[in-house]
Design a protein around this motif. Sequence first.
Motif, PDB file in Angstrom:
ATOM      1  N   SER A  43       3.366  -4.756   0.584  1.00 48.23           N
ATOM      2  CA  SER A  43       2.340  -3.761   0.308  1.00 48.23           C
ATOM      3  C   SER A  43       1.185  -4.368  -0.460  1.00 48.23           C
ATOM      4  O   SER A  43       1.377  -5.255  -1.301  1.00 48.23           O
ATOM      5  N   GLN A 100      -0.520   0.659  -1.980  1.00 53.65           N
ATOM      6  CA  GLN A 100       0.180   1.314  -3.091  1.00 53.65           C
ATOM      7  C   GLN A 100      -0.641   2.486  -3.626  1.00 53.65           C
ATOM      8  O   GLN A 100      -0.101   3.533  -3.982  1.00 53.65           O
ATOM      9  N   LYS A 122      -0.190   5.425  -1.457  1.00 56.98           N
ATOM     10  CA  LYS A 122       1.096   6.067  -1.743  1.00 56.98           C
ATOM     11  C   LYS A 122       1.031   6.841  -3.047  1.00 56.98           C
ATOM     12  O   LYS A 122       1.545   7.960  -3.154  1.00 56.98           O
ATOM     13  N   ASN A 123       0.384   6.268  -4.076  1.00 55.90           N
ATOM     14  CA  ASN A 123       0.265   6.945  -5.375  1.00 55.90           C
ATOM     15  C   ASN A 123      -0.497   8.257  -5.254  1.00 55.90           C
ATOM     16  O   ASN A 123      -0.157   9.263  -5.883  1.00 55.90           O
ATOM     17  N   ARG A 127       4.890  10.271  -0.372  1.00 61.52           N
ATOM     18  CA  ARG A 127       5.535  10.039   0.913  1.00 61.52           C
ATOM     19  C   ARG A 127       6.343  11.265   1.315  1.00 61.52           C
ATOM     20  O   ARG A 127       6.901  11.967   0.461  1.00 61.52           O
ATOM     21  N   ASN A 137       5.546   6.532   7.330  1.00 63.51           N
ATOM     22  CA  ASN A 137       4.851   6.501   6.040  1.00 63.51           C
ATOM     23  C   ASN A 137       3.991   5.251   5.903  1.00 63.51           C
ATOM     24  O   ASN A 137       2.868   5.317   5.386  1.00 63.51           O
ATOM     25  N   LYS A 138       4.504   4.116   6.380  1.00 61.63           N
ATOM     26  CA  LYS A 138       3.724   2.879   6.300  1.00 61.63           C
ATOM     27  C   LYS A 138       2.455   2.968   7.149  1.00 61.63           C
ATOM     28  O   LYS A 138       1.380   2.536   6.728  1.00 61.63           O
ATOM     29  N   GLU A 186      -0.010   5.257   5.397  1.00 65.74           N
ATOM     30  CA  GLU A 186      -0.623   4.582   4.252  1.00 65.74           C
ATOM     31  C   GLU A 186      -1.624   3.527   4.705  1.00 65.74           C
ATOM     32  O   GLU A 186      -2.665   3.336   4.061  1.00 65.74           O
TER      33      GLU A 186
END
Length: 747
Positions: free
Chosen positions: A126, A131, A134-135, A139, A150-151, A154
């Motif tokens: 990542s 990140q 995601k923050n 997710r 999810n990847k 993102e």
Amino acid sequence: MASFLKKKWVKFCLIGVSAVVVFFIGLYISIYLGLFGKLPTTEDLSSIKQEEATQVLDANGKLIGKYYVFDRQPLKFEDFPQHLIDALVATEDARFYEHDGIDNVSLMRVFVKSIILRDKSAGGGSTITLQLAKNLFGRKHYPIFGILINKFQESIIAKRIEEIYSKNEILTLYFNTVTFPDNTYGVESAAQKFFSKSAKALTKTEAAMLVGTLKANSYYNPRLHLERCEDRRNIVLNQMVKYNYLPQDSLELLTADSLQLNYRSFNHDVGVAPYFREQVKQELAQILDSINEANDTNYDLYKDGLVVHTTLDYKMQTLAEAAMKSHLTKLQPAFEASYGNYAPWKSKSKLLEASIKNLKAYQVLKEKGLSHEQIKDSLSVKRDMEIFNWEGDTIKPLSTIDSLQHYLKLLNTGMLSVEPKTGAIKAYIGGIDYRYFKYDHVSQSERQVGSTFKPFVYTAAIENGMKPCTYFSLAEVTYKNYDDWTPSNSGSDKEDPYINYTLEKALSNSINTIAVKVLNEVGIQKVTEQTKKLGIAKKLPQQPSLALGVAEINLKELTGAYASYLNNGHAVKPYAITKIEDKQGNVIAEFKPKVNKTQGFSNYTREVMLEIMKSTVNSGTASRLRSSYGLQNAIAGKTGTTQDNKDGWFVALTPNLVTVTWVGNDNHSIGFKTTGLGQGANSALPIFANFYKLLNADAEFNAITKSNFDAPSQNVVEDLNCEPEKRDGFLKRLFGKKKKTKDFDEK
């Protein structure tokens, strides 16, 4: 080559690979189109709104608490030290400045090792931007291909973020959103929590430690696993050397530096001044409701990053809490020992039995039809329980009844220090430990105030023309029209009914018989009118025992009333909040001191009463401030003890600070066993004495501790210039009665 491609197994492989490629392309497109949930648009990303904690600052701008859903305090990019940024990039994303949000090399590693080979040690691949995505958006759980979906989501969001924001802006968003140990959001909150400093003041080793915790913030929680965290910090420092952010020769020195935490929890139940912070929170909720209604705004106490400026002095508060703990730690065992085996919280006592029946658990079991004995058996089952203890919280195998007995015996306290001219609260202790005792003895409690009420009686008397050198006999009097009530004195003052005291001698020694006589002389009505002028609004008992403090008064109101003796006769209303700002620094509310416009009494009365209360400290019931504690400061005061030693009080007046302390048991049926132990001079006064000794030792408080009272006017000095006591002549002693009976004047 053509023949090779015609082989069946090759065809199957090509078809399989093509199918996988088509699947991934189709999945990516479907995610991009929002089939697995709407993705944030560039417009959404351009106006990211982060929930921010409301900060509570003391009078000097020091952070003392927060109100939040997410414990986050955003900073600007220029507030981050360079070594913090270097530590993050070196550890989390070495090619951060080179990629466009996606590090293809790392993603390929993740795909091969993690997805195909199921190798959990492959890492996340990542980037900082991924990140951040995601923050910001979290997710979701999907039944299959969850990690892949999810990847992909993102990666799409990361690409859009990189199109909108510069690298510095991405770092700013990241540092303000990333989660650190103990559910702490953002590096500023983490720096404040673990090191009690701002992020801009972090050292290289501290910055490396915080960055190191991002790998697994529970596993690397420095509060719980400091040694493990040091090892992880050293890995971060090595990464910084590897990518030329630190010189090699500095590594040995930095890794040898042991981590020193200065942990400050901003949990609502712990930390400095929890009762004060809770009171501020309640006031804020009402204030914001009024602002929102008046201005059609929508300020949220927990999410909008407000900054609340208060009157509290952080350092003074910590000294007050230390003084309280120092005294109660000694008083509690003495209190328990005084009762011996016959304590009211012991088994088989009537009080304990009544308290058991009042338990909610008891009532629930009773409604189910269980007998008293069956209920007690159920409540006697032991389990591991964490309990408050002055030696430190402990976990013991206790039953519900054991726990009840433990908490029944504990003394509690309240303390308030305010500026007498403004009412600004400087120190505030609502109880011994907010985690276990939510009830606030400053703002919520009303207890009998005992002899601390006597100065109001004497103030009314002097204000209505009584001279300070008026003499009253110590002799007991029975008041027929009040059920033959006979107030009496304690100690040596009970022995000689032929001695007469002046007002100064009587009040400084807290003589009960004379206090009632003064009340009788001036009248209950005038005394209650006097207290109203001092901000005590509640209806007081219309009976002679009022002179002895049977009225139940809130500690905050009592403090504001006593401030009048230091504020030209004007009472104050203690207040906590000075102003509120939004997160841009705009003032949305501001508050001024609330001082009674009406002067409660003349300057002459004020000076006389102050001189009398100085005598209380110099030679009266509070003289142990001089003899036992060695305090030579300018102090006036009044002790107070209620009937059956249920409440101990001390009021301390110094030129620039008024402090009121109370000690007692929350159960009104439990008092001190002896007056010697429970009198205000022994139960409450030492908290102030310890507090003031600590203030004396710190030059920062010289403006308070080295201040002096103004000299009294000449006529006050002359009016107080008389023998403090005189003895009845021979004939009066011969023909007078030792004990008189009369009606109390109900005027």
